[in-house]
Design a protein around this motif. Structure first.
Motif, PDB file in Angstrom:
ATOM      1  N   ASP A   1      -5.320 -14.962  73.389  1.00 47.40           N
ATOM      2  CA  ASP A   1      -6.018 -13.690  73.623  1.00 47.40           C
ATOM      3  C   ASP A   1      -7.135 -13.489  72.601  1.00 47.40           C
TER       4      ASP A   1
ATOM      5  N   GLY B   1      -6.157 -16.292  68.371  1.00 46.31           N
ATOM      6  CA  GLY B   1      -7.453 -16.184  69.051  1.00 46.31           C
ATOM      7  C   GLY B   1      -8.578 -16.111  68.028  1.00 46.31           C
TER       8      GLY B   1
ATOM      9  N   HIS C   1      -9.644 -12.963  80.375  1.00 52.43           N
ATOM     10  CA  HIS C   1     -10.058 -12.849  78.966  1.00 52.43           C
ATOM     11  C   HIS C   1     -11.099 -11.752  78.785  1.00 52.43           C
TER      12      HIS C   1
END
Ligand SMILES: Cc1ncc(COP(=O)(O)O)c(C=O)c1O
Length: 1003
Positions: free
Chosen positions: A792, A752, A831
């Protein structure tokens, strides 16, 4: 077995060097009687070294060699390689030795996928060989050989007692009895020639990818026999293990007959001959087993025959014969043309069945086809009295008391979703329905006798029925039958088989529910040229794939009823729709399934139906969010359309109620809605809001993204502007990498953060140019990029960087909104971010054209700068009602939870399947937003795009719709309507696994 050579691979390489001067490696090939080894030189040339059984006669090998020379020009057979001393046959340790070139391709038996085209090519290749062999002869092939199919009767008679009692033996008895009675007398008249005589699935080599035959090998069983036996043997092996053995055999014959035509008597023997080939094989295996009781392999190798022969024996031999005639371009039933011509010539003299001349009476077309609005997708609404009431309305509209339900119509009323999975259901109505008042009298159209009658009183059967037998007049009378179903019970009173019925005689009355099988009041009339040994209850509906053959067995009764064609219901044939589309619709309006597009005529829930009334599980369409044609949405929209549908210039509670309910589901900052007519229009508007609010133009997008089809949206959609016909990104569009953790192998550390840093670099570049940043737009789960799940932390990090540079964050939730991902109602919630602008579309109104932009009060206020915002169709009364109904059904039916449940099951099963198939490289997604990425090699991850398309096409063949996507088009995309169940999911997985199994065998 004695006399089998037993050389080692080392001996083989020695022989190759000594006899042929070749430096090779060798590996053994399977063979029972002889010994064959595949040889390979360092530069890749391949050969087969053949050592004959010690008992083999030289003359037979000479004959085989002569045949190979004779067939060389076909390009389908191996070439002989001479020894260093110029011989075609050498000797080693008491065995004859030959070397032939190895042909390209793999044995047919090792490919699990055989297309109809491949089967035809098998026929074509064998026909080419047989055509060439017509001018070849060799005395050594005039031999008495138990594998010669000409001796099938004798071989089966001799060895049948060795077959253990059971279904296989019963099947052999059935086919042998029919053979003895019907075929043996014909044999002396058949053409004879030298034939290959063993075109089994290990002697036919094919290219799985192109689905073409590459060659025919093993000429060791060649024999002077009946020419027709060659194709019969190939048909037998292609039918073996096939779900549709008759259709598969017919494909082979179609190809064969086109290059080497058979005579009608030969064709009439084919089915029996091919069944007998399997019977011979079963009997000879039983014989071998008797001598080698410990050889387990013998029993195993007979497994497919034990499975298939009983299936073949259960097919009516005349139906099989008609199917094979059809494959040869002949009228399926030989006598049908005589019957139909006679009826056409005499129909004017027939008595009117209903007492009125249907050629002139007022009759109403009643359309019971899959695509008809007369029929409900809810089976309970297709029963009396509801269906009767709808029929009465149509009759009244036409001022008619008689309605006609069509011949050849594909109907759903005979099968519903709970029925039939793999096998094709019977959907084609092969009679004609005349709807009229119960109790109406039927008059015999022509002289006949009562052939049979019955009271078929099962639910949805015929109820009372009568079959009359007739004959054509003239020198060679031909029999045919007329069938009448759904009668009154008293129509059968006092009836006698054989009883004469005169033309015009009252012989029956139209029944009603429940006596008539629980149908509306009508008589089902069917014309029959062959009863196929059914006493009287003939099938009134047949399978679409066999339609041409059934139409010959049951021709159109309108031949004598003479209802004018403009009184019958019609639908544009599929081929005509395709032609018209090519003429009137732009070529780049894409169509699924390429050369074999679907003609979809009905949708209900998670299912779609084509014009043949075949059902498909829709694993692809996320627009039909709460299910195709959900009754609550349909009802709400239709009622609103009947009342009022206007634009947003007036106060309407539908608009505000919808806006209230929608925003109640979003974070509180997203409180202002704009409605549009499409997702594209919504993204366009989102862009305008962002520009007005930031005063900047430069936008950061994600690679491979798609946001819509307008000019500006193409500019911000790399999927379009970097693809075919694209002109690249304009200078205000900045592309960041797709956060694809599977494919991007440069990623280090936290994915991420790594991908967000790449977006950060783009932000820096924009700022370095001294231009302001308008914003960042991304699909929350990139779809056309290959069903990607963002890592993520990525989105939160990106939003922070964008906002710090003065930009706004736009979440394109067109694909993923409304609970699709199962865990959350909006994908951005997964998210932990709140966008500044959210764009909605596709599922929002279950197919009613609609899109929405939802933003903050602050952005909405800056956008309200004096320029009017208006969209004619956006936010129309009916659109808001559609959106509201869709939203309420989504919540009431707990579809987000269902998507999670079904999606989790799909994911689990897909991951299970991925252990079986090397090609399934990655499985990802959430809820009903899933991707299965196919690769040719798990370590290199080479994309398998063609393979993914193949699998999706095969899923469609098996009744499941999916799609492919991703930059390499190698991701199978699953995102069907939210009501998909675990049972649907299991079927999706089953068909996907079957497709993978097939495609892996083609490698
Ligand atoms: C993510 C995304 N945004 C926008 C659109 C455009 O929506 P529409 O086709 O309704 O204009 C699509 C359509 O596929 C899409 O997938």
């Amino acid at each position: 077995m004695s006399g089998v050579p037993g050389i080692t691979t080392a001996d083989a390489t020695g022989l190759a060097s000594r006899l042929f001067g070749l430096d090779v490696s060798a590996c053994p090939l399977p063979s029972e009687r002889d010994q064959n080894l595949r040889l390979r030189t360092a530069d890749g040339a391949e050969f087969v070294l053949k050592l004959a059984n010690a008992s083999e006669q030289r003359a037979v090998l000479d004959a085989e060699n002569a045949a190979l020379h004779h067939l060389a020009s076909t390009g389908l057979v191996p070439r002989l390689v001479r020894t260093l001393t110029g011989d075609e046959i050498a000797h080693h340790d008491g065995h004859f030795v030959r070397l032939i070139t190895a042909l390209p391709g793999t044995a047919l038996g090792t490919t699990t996928y055989q297309s109809p085209e491949l089967r035809q090519d098998i026929g074509r290749a064998l026909g080419t060989v047989d055509q060439a062999l017509g001018s070849f002869d060799h005395v050594a092939f005039h031999r008495d050989f138990h594998w010669d199919l000409a001796h099938a009767g004798r071989v089966v008679r001799e060895h049948l007692p060795l077959l253990p009692a059971g279904p296989l033996r019963n099947a052999v008895v059935t086919v042998a009895t029919s053979y003895e009675t019907n075929i043996t007398p014909l044999l002396p008249s058949f053409r004879r020639s030298i034939i290959h005589s063993d075109a089994n699935d290990y002697n036919l080599l094919v290219d799985g990818r192109t689905q073409r035959v590459t060659g025919i090998v093993d000429f060791g069983d060649m024999v002077h026999s009946h020419t027709v036996n060659d194709v019969a043997i190939a048909m037998a092996y292609v039918a073996l293990g096939n779900d549709e053995p008759l259709a598969a055999a017919a494909d082979v014959l179609r190809g064969y007959h086109a290059v080497h035509p058979l005579t009608e008597p030969e064709i009439s023997a084919l089915w029996s001959l091919m069944c007998m080939r399997l019977g011979v094989s079963a009997c000879l295996a039983a014989k071998q087993q008797a001598t080698r009781p410990d050889d387990e392999y013998l029993g195993i190798s007979q497994g497919p025959i034990a499975a298939t022969l009983p299936l073949l024996a259960a097919i009516h031999p005349r139906f099989a014969h008609y199917t094979l005639r059809h494959a040869c371009g002949l009228p399926p039933v030989p006598q049908t043309p005589t019957v139909t011509q006679w009826i056409a010539a005499h129909a004017h003299g027939f008595a009117p069945l209903l007492g009125v001349d249907l050629a002139t009476a007022t009759v109403a077309p009643l359309d019971f086809s899959a695509g008809s609005t007369l029929i409900s997708s809810d089976p309970t609404e297709n029963c009396p009295p509801l269906l009767d009431a709808r029929i009465a309305t149509v009759l009244a509209a036409h001022g008619a008391s008689i309605g006609v339900g069509g011949y050849g119509e594909a109907r759903l009323i005979y099968h519903w979703p709970h029925e039939s999975k793999l096998r094709e259901p019977r959907t084609i109505h092969i009679g004609l329905d005349l709807s009229l008042a119960a109790g109406s009298t039927l008059f015999a159209p022509l002289d006949g006798t009562v052939h049979g009658f019955d009271d078929a009183d099962h639910y949805h059967d015929y109820g009372p029925l009568i079959v009359l037998r007739h004959e054509t007049t003239g020198t060679d009378p031909v029999e045919f039958f007329t069938f009448y179903g759904h009668l009154t019970r008293d129509s059968l009173d006092g009836l006698q088989v054989g009883q004469h019925i005169r033309r015009g005689e009252e012989f029956a009355r139209v029944g009603s529910a429940p006596t008539n099988g629980h149908w509306w009041a009508h008589v089902h009339v069917q014309l029959v040229t062959d009863m196929l040994d059914v006493p009287c209850n003939v099938d009134g509906a047949v399978r679409a794939s066999e339609r041409a053959v059934w139409e010959s067995i049951f021709p159109d009764p309108n031949l004598f009823l003479r209802i004018p064609s403009n009184r019958l219901s019609h639908h544009q044939p599929k081929a005509d729709i395709a032609t018209s589309r090519a003429a009137h619709i732009g070529g780049n309006l894409s169509i699924s399934y390429g050369r074999h597009p679907l003609n979809i005529v009905r949708g209900a829930g998670q299912y779609l139906y084509d014009e043949q009334a075949h059902r498909y599980i829709d694993g692809y369409n996320n627009v039909a969010h709460v299910g195709h044609c959900h009754p609550r949405v349909v009802q709400a929209v239709s009622a609103q359309l009947a009342l009022l549908n206007t634009n947003t210039r007036y106060l309407q509670e539908q608009l505000t109620t919808y806006a209230e309910q929608l925003t109640a589901l979003l974070p509180s900052s997203l409180s202002v809605c704009y409605f549009t007519a499409s997702g594209s229009e919504a993204n366009e508007l989102a862009l305008r809001l962002a520009r007005v609010h930031t005063g900047a133009r430069d936008l950061i997008v994600m690679d491979s993204a798609y946001h819509g089809h307008t000019t500006t949206l193409i500019d911000i959609s790399p999927y379009k502007h970097s693809g075919p016909g694209g002109e690249g990104a304009p200078d205000w569009v900045h592309t960041s990498p797709i956060p694809d953790v599977y494919r991007n192998r440069d990623v280090t550390g936290d994915p991420g953060a790594w991908f967000a840093a790449r977006v950060g670099e783009v932000v820096d570049r924009v700022q370095a140019r001294g231009r302001g940043l308008c914003g960042y737009i991304a699909e929350t789960c990139p779809s056309v990029a290959g069903q990607i799940m963002l890592p993520d932390g990525f989105l939160g990090d990106v939003y922070a960087r964008v906002r710090a540079a003065g930009g706004v964050c736009i979440a394109d939730e067109v694909q993923t909104g409304f609970g699709r991902i199962g865990t959350h109602f909006w994908a951005f919630e997964a998210h932990d971010v709140v966008p500044d602008i959210v764009v909605l579309g596709k599922p929002i109104a279950n197919g009613y054209p609609m899109g929405a932009v939802i933003t903050t009060r602050a952005i909405a206020d800056t956008f309200d700068n004096g320029m009017e915002y208006f969209s004619t169709f956006g936010g129309s009364t009916a659109a808001c009602v559609a959106g509201l109904a869709t939203l309420q059904v989504t919540l009431d039916e707990r579809l987000q939870q269902q998507a999670l449940h079904t999606g989790n099951h799909l994911l689990r099963e897909l991951r299970g399947v991925s252990h079986r198939f090397e090609m399934l490289g990655d499985v990802r997604g959430s809820g009903l937003f899933l991707g299965a990425e196919l690769v040719r090699d798990r370590s290199t991850r080479e994309p398998a795009g063609a393979e993914a398309r193949f699998v999706v096409n095969r899923m469609r063949d098996r009744g499941v719709l999916a799609g492919t996507d991703g930059p390499n088009d190698n991701v199978i995309k699953l995102r069907g309507p939210m009501p998909l169940t675990v049972a649907d999911a299991d079927r999706i997985i089953e068909t996907l696994a079957l497709g993978l199994h097939e495609v892996e065998s083609l490698r």
